[in-house]
Write a protein that holds these residues in place. Structure first.
Motif, PDB file in Angstrom:
ATOM      1  N   HIS A  96     -11.031   1.973  11.490  1.00  0.00           N
ATOM      2  CA  HIS A  96      -9.827   1.389  12.086  1.00  0.00           C
ATOM      3  C   HIS A  96      -8.736   1.159  11.038  1.00  0.00           C
ATOM      4  O   HIS A  96      -7.557   1.433  11.292  1.00  0.00           O
ATOM      5  N   LEU A  97      -9.103   0.687   9.864  1.00  0.00           N
ATOM      6  CA  LEU A  97      -8.103   0.363   8.839  1.00  0.00           C
ATOM      7  C   LEU A  97      -7.514   1.598   8.164  1.00  0.00           C
ATOM      8  O   LEU A  97      -6.574   1.476   7.379  1.00  0.00           O
ATOM      9  N   ARG A  99      -5.868   3.771   9.747  1.00  0.00           N
ATOM     10  CA  ARG A  99      -4.660   4.096  10.497  1.00  0.00           C
ATOM     11  C   ARG A  99      -3.415   3.516   9.835  1.00  0.00           C
ATOM     12  O   ARG A  99      -2.303   3.884  10.194  1.00  0.00           O
ATOM     13  N   PHE A 100      -3.579   2.605   8.889  1.00  0.00           N
ATOM     14  CA  PHE A 100      -2.444   1.895   8.300  1.00  0.00           C
ATOM     15  C   PHE A 100      -2.323   2.215   6.806  1.00  0.00           C
ATOM     16  O   PHE A 100      -3.326   2.273   6.102  1.00  0.00           O
ATOM     17  N   GLN A 104       0.746  -2.006   4.218  1.00  0.00           N
ATOM     18  CA  GLN A 104       0.802  -2.795   5.447  1.00  0.00           C
ATOM     19  C   GLN A 104      -0.441  -3.666   5.639  1.00  0.00           C
ATOM     20  O   GLN A 104      -0.491  -4.480   6.546  1.00  0.00           O
ATOM     21  N   LEU A 105      -1.452  -3.482   4.796  1.00  0.00           N
ATOM     22  CA  LEU A 105      -2.685  -4.271   4.892  1.00  0.00           C
ATOM     23  C   LEU A 105      -2.611  -5.439   3.914  1.00  0.00           C
ATOM     24  O   LEU A 105      -2.167  -5.288   2.782  1.00  0.00           O
ATOM     25  N   ARG A 122      -6.271  -8.171   6.787  1.00  0.00           N
ATOM     26  CA  ARG A 122      -5.449  -8.329   7.989  1.00  0.00           C
ATOM     27  C   ARG A 122      -4.607  -7.072   8.177  1.00  0.00           C
ATOM     28  O   ARG A 122      -3.889  -6.647   7.273  1.00  0.00           O
ATOM     29  N   ASP A 123      -4.688  -6.471   9.381  1.00  0.00           N
ATOM     30  CA  ASP A 123      -3.877  -5.287   9.690  1.00  0.00           C
ATOM     31  C   ASP A 123      -2.496  -5.730  10.179  1.00  0.00           C
ATOM     32  O   ASP A 123      -2.259  -6.927  10.380  1.00  0.00           O
ATOM     33  N   HIS A 129     -10.208  -8.011   9.621  1.00  0.00           N
ATOM     34  CA  HIS A 129     -11.390  -7.148   9.612  1.00  0.00           C
ATOM     35  C   HIS A 129     -12.194  -7.419   8.349  1.00  0.00           C
ATOM     36  O   HIS A 129     -11.647  -7.353   7.251  1.00  0.00           O
ATOM     37  N   MET A 137     -10.288   2.407   3.950  1.00  0.00           N
ATOM     38  CA  MET A 137      -9.055   1.816   4.460  1.00  0.00           C
ATOM     39  C   MET A 137      -7.862   2.529   3.833  1.00  0.00           C
ATOM     40  O   MET A 137      -7.971   3.142   2.770  1.00  0.00           O
TER      41      MET A 137
END
Length: 186
Positions: A96-97, A99-100, A104-105, A122-123, A129, A137
Motif C-alpha cells: 500500500h505504501l 503508491r506514495f 508524502q510519507l 502515516r500516508d 501503517h 514503501m
C-alpha cells in the motif's frame, strides 16, 4: 477551329517542306553515329559453365540453441564494472505504501515488541501503517533496511544511465528525509 492557308500555292509549300529534310543540318548526328559504330566492341558473354556445388552433407548446428521467439533465460547476478547487478522485482505485488512518494510519507513513531521494531508511517490520507525491516514503501522500489529510534533506513532502486542503482534514504522521526548517496550500480 480550322486553319486554312490562303495565298500559298501547294507546289511552293511542298518545296519548303522538302528543303527542311536535306542532309546539311544533320551532319553532326551522322558523324557521331558513324564514330560510335566504329568504336563499339562486342558485348562480352558470361561463361555459363560453373562447377557444380559440392554435395557433401551439411550438419545443422543451431538445433540445440534457444529459439529466437522465446524470451532469454533470467540473467544471473553478474558483476558489471566491478559492481553487482541490481534490478527491482517487477513481478512482486506492491504494498500500500508504494503508491506514495517518500516525501508524502511521514514517520509518526515506532514500536518495539519481542525484539521486533516497527515504524509507524502515516500516508497522505492520514492512515497510519506499521512497517518493519524488509517491507516496501515509496514509488522507487524502496525496501526498509532498519528501523531505529530516530527513523527508518531504506534503500531505493532507481534507474541511471547504466541501468539500476541502489540509493540509500533515511526518513527521520522529525518528518524530514535525507539522501545518503548512491551505493551499488549496475
Amino acid at each position: 477551329m480550322r486553319r486554312v492557308i490562303v495565298g500559298i500555292p501547294a507546289g511552293v509549300l511542298a518545296g519548303l517542306l522538302a528543303t527542311g529534310c536535306d542532309d546539311d543540318g544533320h551532319a553532326d548526328i551522322q558523324a557521331f553515329t558513324g564514330e560510335t559504330a566504329r568504336e563499339s566492341r562486342p558485348v562480352p558473354v558470361a561463361d555459363t559453365h560453373t562447377p557444380a556445388p559440392s554435395r557433401e552433407p551439411f550438419a545443422y548446428a543451431a538445433g540445440g540453441l534457444r529459439s529466437p521467439f522465446e524470451p532469454p533465460p533470467a540473467l544471473e547476478s553478474l558483476a558489471v564494472n566491478g559492481r553487482p547487478r541490481v534490478a527491482p522485482d517487477l513481478d512482486r505485488a506492491k504494498a500500500h505504501l508504494e503508491r506514495f512518494p517518500l516525501d508524502q510519507l511521514r514517520l509518526a513513531g515506532n514500536l518495539s515488541s519481542r525484539g521486533t521494531r516497527l515504524a509507524l508511517v502515516r500516508d497522505p490520507n492520514g492512515t497510519v501503517h506499521p512497517v518493519g525491516v524488509g517491507e516496501h514503501m515509496g514509488t522507487d522500489f524502496g525496501r526498509i533496511r532498519a528501523v531505529t529510534d530516530t527513523g527508518v533506513e531504506l534503500v531505493e532502486v532507481v534507474r541511471d544511465a547504466e541501468g539500476w542503482i541502489e540509493r540509500p534514504r533515511f526518513i527521520s522521526l522529525a518528518g524530514g528525509q535525507r539522501n545518503e548517496g548512491t551505493e551499488q550500480t549496475q
